[in-house]
Design a protein around this motif. Sequence first.
Motif, short mmCIF file in Angstrom:
data_model
loop_
_atom_site.label_atom_id
_atom_site.label_comp_id
_atom_site.label_asym_id
_atom_site.label_seq_id
_atom_site.Cartn_x
_atom_site.Cartn_y
_atom_site.Cartn_z
N ILE A 147 1.11 -1.48 0.34
CA ILE A 147 -0.28 0.37 -0.05
C ILE A 147 0.43 1.17 -0.59
N ALA A 148 2.55 1.40 0.87
CA ALA A 148 2.40 2.25 1.16
C ALA A 148 3.64 2.64 -0.56
N VAL A 149 3.70 1.12 -1.30
CA VAL A 149 4.22 1.92 -2.39
C VAL A 149 3.36 1.72 -4.10
N ASP A 150 2.06 1.28 -3.75
CA ASP A 150 1.07 1.86 -4.57
C ASP A 150 1.23 0.74 -5.62
N ARG A 151 2.40 -0.19 -5.17
CA ARG A 151 1.90 -1.75 -6.47
C ARG A 151 2.65 -2.48 -5.26
N VAL A 152 2.82 -3.65 -5.82
CA VAL A 152 3.44 -5.14 -5.57
C VAL A 152 4.15 -5.38 -5.18
N PRO A 153 4.16 -5.94 -4.04
CA PRO A 153 5.36 -5.27 -2.50
C PRO A 153 6.55 -6.87 -2.12
N TRP A 154 6.74 -6.50 -3.90
CA TRP A 154 8.46 -7.65 -4.33
C TRP A 154 9.13 -6.93 -4.99
N GLY A 155 9.83 -5.17 -4.98
CA GLY A 155 10.06 -4.90 -6.03
C GLY A 155 11.67 -4.67 -6.07
N ASN A 156 11.86 -4.83 -4.70
CA ASN A 156 13.48 -5.47 -4.81
C ASN A 156 14.01 -6.63 -3.21
N MET A 157 15.13 -6.43 -3.32
CA MET A 157 15.26 -7.82 -2.27
C MET A 157 14.83 -8.13 -1.12
N GLY B 111 15.94 -8.08 7.23
CA GLY B 111 15.96 -6.08 8.04
C GLY B 111 17.51 -5.87 7.16
N THR B 112 18.55 -6.18 7.24
CA THR B 112 19.99 -5.63 6.81
C THR B 112 19.82 -5.78 5.09
N LEU B 113 18.64 -6.17 4.47
CA LEU B 113 18.86 -5.60 2.88
C LEU B 113 17.00 -4.62 3.62
N TYR B 114 16.94 -3.54 4.37
CA TYR B 114 15.69 -2.68 3.81
C TYR B 114 15.87 -1.49 3.18
N THR B 115 15.27 -1.30 2.61
CA THR B 115 15.71 -0.05 1.28
C THR B 115 13.84 0.24 1.95
N LYS B 116 14.57 1.98 1.14
CA LYS B 116 13.47 2.40 1.25
C LYS B 116 12.16 1.81 0.71
N ALA B 117 10.66 2.57 0.70
CA ALA B 117 9.10 2.61 -0.04
C ALA B 117 9.34 3.28 -0.66
N SER B 118 9.45 2.73 -2.06
CA SER B 118 10.08 3.67 -3.49
C SER B 118 9.67 3.06 -4.73
N LYS B 119 9.40 4.08 -6.17
CA LYS B 119 8.78 3.85 -7.15
C LYS B 119 9.33 2.67 -7.39
N LEU B 120 9.04 2.08 -8.92
CA LEU B 120 9.40 0.49 -9.74
C LEU B 120 10.65 1.41 -10.70
N VAL B 121 12.22 1.19 -10.57
CA VAL B 121 12.27 1.55 -12.06
C VAL B 121 11.52 0.86 -13.26
N PRO B 122 11.84 1.91 -14.32
CA PRO B 122 10.92 1.79 -15.75
C PRO B 122 10.47 0.39 -16.08
N ALA B 123 12.00 -0.64 -15.87
CA ALA B 123 12.21 -1.69 -16.73
C ALA B 123 11.29 -2.85 -15.22
N LEU B 124 10.81 -2.07 -14.32
CA LEU B 124 9.91 -3.16 -13.64
C LEU B 124 8.39 -3.24 -13.68
N GLN B 125 8.26 -1.80 -14.55
CA GLN B 125 6.78 -1.53 -14.34
C GLN B 125 5.97 -2.00 -15.41
N SER B 126 5.48 -3.56 -14.81
CA SER B 126 4.82 -4.42 -15.47
C SER B 126 4.04 -5.38 -14.82
N TYR B 127 3.23 -5.68 -15.49
CA TYR B 127 2.19 -6.38 -14.76
C TYR B 127 2.58 -7.42 -14.22
N TRP B 128 3.85 -7.83 -15.46
CA TRP B 128 4.68 -9.62 -15.10
C TRP B 128 5.16 -9.27 -14.25
#
Length: 359
Positions: free
Chosen positions: A132-142, A186-203
């Motif tokens: 909800i925070a990133v307005d996308r599916v929550p698996w866009g980074n490690m 926790g060690t791989l934590y990344t701030k909530a952000s938008k996806l890079v263009p290459a990942l902006q797909s329903y796939w």
Amino acid sequence: MSESLWTAATGTYMLAVVAYTGEYAFGKNGRIAQTSAVQSGSVSSGAVSSGAVRRPALVGGSDSASDSASDSASEPASEPASGLSPAPDQPRYGAGSVESGGPAGRRWGRAAVGLTVLAAAFHLACVTLRGIAVDRVPWGNMYEFTLVVGLMATVAWLATLVKMPQLRYLGLFVMMPVLLVMFLAGTLYTKASKLVPALQSYWLAIHVSAVAVAEGILLTSAAITAMYLVRSRFERHAAAGTAPARLAALGSRLPAAGTLDKAAYRTVAFAFPIYTAGVIFGAIWAEAAWGRYWGWDPKETWAFIAWVVYAMYLHARATAGWKGNRAAYINLLGFGAMTFNFFVVNIVISGLHSYAGLT
């Protein structure tokens, strides 16, 4: 809120591990009796009551394997060895019962499962609010992907308990890796952000979710396989009448090797089609994004290697009848390839799939 729920989930997983440890320590005698030779009736209750106890026959990888306590030639009638048939005045528990330990073991076991369910609820809420925070599916980074893998491993373990409740006390060995995965996230934590263009797909929702579900289930299978190898070595020492080594001695508190082997095989058989679908979905996405289905990118290569190893495992079991240590080693090799793909390829090796979100 998502970060606070990560803390709550991690803390609850820690309490669940403590509770599983309590059941493992205080409920072991009933567990061993339930999952070893007592199920096959290899030692009659009359033999126990008369004080003459025979050593049950051991068959590698069979559910009829006994525990180390049966090595002694005789036992007093009032103190039957663990893994032997109980005296006539002792209750017998069915293979599906989870109440075969003492009162302390039962309390610890029930608390462990309750805490696991509560932690999974916190975990699910953490992942949901992140989406909800990133307005996308929550698996866009490690960070996000690791959270999802840990959640899937927990769900796979709870599903295993539904089918094989007698394995409940082994939650210590399954939930400990999940706890480590939570700390890793926790060690791989990344701030909530938008996806890079290459990942902006329903796939992204289709491909990554399938891979995350499969890897979470395969993590559970790897933990069960490691326990199988320990128990298998213990049974070989018991059959030979020799004292097991320090690690193999832990096998006296584990279910029969055949039970663990069956559970590990079933989880892989369930996860493999999901993983296969994830790889195929990734190829389709690659064609849409880069104009080719397969380019031997490091991520693609290691995903294919892991797929081949797991396919070898299932093929060997189905055609050659491999059910022992050889099949177990293939299973662990596949998990090793998948783990290498998860950590080294994402963090160290540069490629088209370098979207870990780390700096």
